[in-house]
Scaffold this active site. Structure first.
Site, PDB file in Angstrom:
ATOM      1  CG  ASP A  25      -2.106   0.712   1.270  1.00  0.00           C
ATOM      2  OD1 ASP A  25      -1.907   1.813   0.658  1.00  0.00           O
ATOM      3  OD2 ASP A  25      -3.351   0.287   1.747  1.00  0.00           O
ATOM      4  NE  ARG A  69      -4.796   3.007   0.266  1.00  0.00           N
ATOM      5  CZ  ARG A  69      -5.997   2.538   0.366  1.00  0.00           C
ATOM      6  NH1 ARG A  69      -7.168   2.898   0.454  1.00  0.00           N
ATOM      7  NH2 ARG A  69      -5.768   0.921   0.819  1.00  0.00           N
TER       8      ARG A  69
END
Ligand SMILES: [Zn+2]
Length: 229
Positions: free
Chosen positions: A89, A91
């Site tokens: 990920d 983010r």
């Protein structure tokens, strides 16, 4: 309240490999429900396509997931992303609450998300979350069970859902790439048959050739509204 991270494949084109679109719609429905009860609903849409890895990387991961030996499985869900992107990920949620603070949000009664990263960021910004709401079981597309089961095993908020063991994760498998290819070939054959009908005699209205809707017409009949032939 939902803070939604962009997913073009699902949000726009309705792909069933993930739960993004049903999650967004569920969030919008919850917002409408809150408004009807005299409260307010907020959807924040962030341009963080494919866990901020971007669309090309995301599709490379999908390709690896669908074409691996044994097909797409919950056990390999995060592993394939790591293999292609180097991380699970990309983010960064620390600045995500800024629009909420700008809007003056101090308390969220229903927070529509399974993500601990989002939850921690919002609470960390001083906004109270009363209830966490995960996606209802009936809104999860069959093919997206791979994603949801893998995420719940990894510790995402699961509400009342049953979290599977590592061994059980092996049983959660997605649709095979070969099935998609067969479905695409069948759709192409049907489209070709329809095109052949459209170019045929009697204005394309030949008896018994209305393949799409599994019914027959006499060419003398008036045009059929359901199949537009
Ligand atoms: Zn998605």
């Amino acid at each position: 309240m939902r803070v939604h991270d962009e997913c073009n494949g699902s949000d726009v084109f309705g792909s069933d490999i993930c739960t993004c679109r049903p999650y967004l719609l569920h969030g919008i429905e919850e917002c409408v429900r809150a408004a009807q009860a005299g409260g307010a609903g907020v959807i924040v849409y962030n341009r963080k396509e494919g866990r901020a890895l971007g669309e090309v990387t995301k599709f490379m991961v999908y390709n690896a997931r669908k074409r691996q030996a044994g097909g797409d499985s919950a056990q390999n869900y995060f592993k394939r992303t790591r293999q292609i992107a180097g991380v699970e990920d990309m983010r960064f949620q620390e600045l995500m609450p800024d629009p909420l603070l700008w809007l003056g949000v101090r308390k969220i009664d229903r927070f529509i998300s399974m993500s601990d990263m989002k939850y921690d960021a919002v609470v960390g910004a001083g906004i109270e979350i009363v209830t966490r709401v995960d996606i209802p079981e009936e809104l999860i597309p069959a093919d997206a069970k791979v994603e949801i089961d893998a995420k719940m095993y990894a510790g995402y908020y699961a509400g009342d859902k049953q979290v599977k063991s590592w061994e059980e994760l092996n049983q959660t498998v997605g649709r095979k790439a070969a099935d998609d290819e067969a479905a695409a070939a069948a759709a192409a054959a049907k489209a070709a048959a329809r095109a052949a009908i459209a170019g045929g005699k009697n204005g394309g209205r030949e008896k018994g050739l209305h393949l799409s809707f599994d019914h027959e017409h006499d060419p003398a009949d008036a045009p059929c509204l359901p199949c537009e032939e």
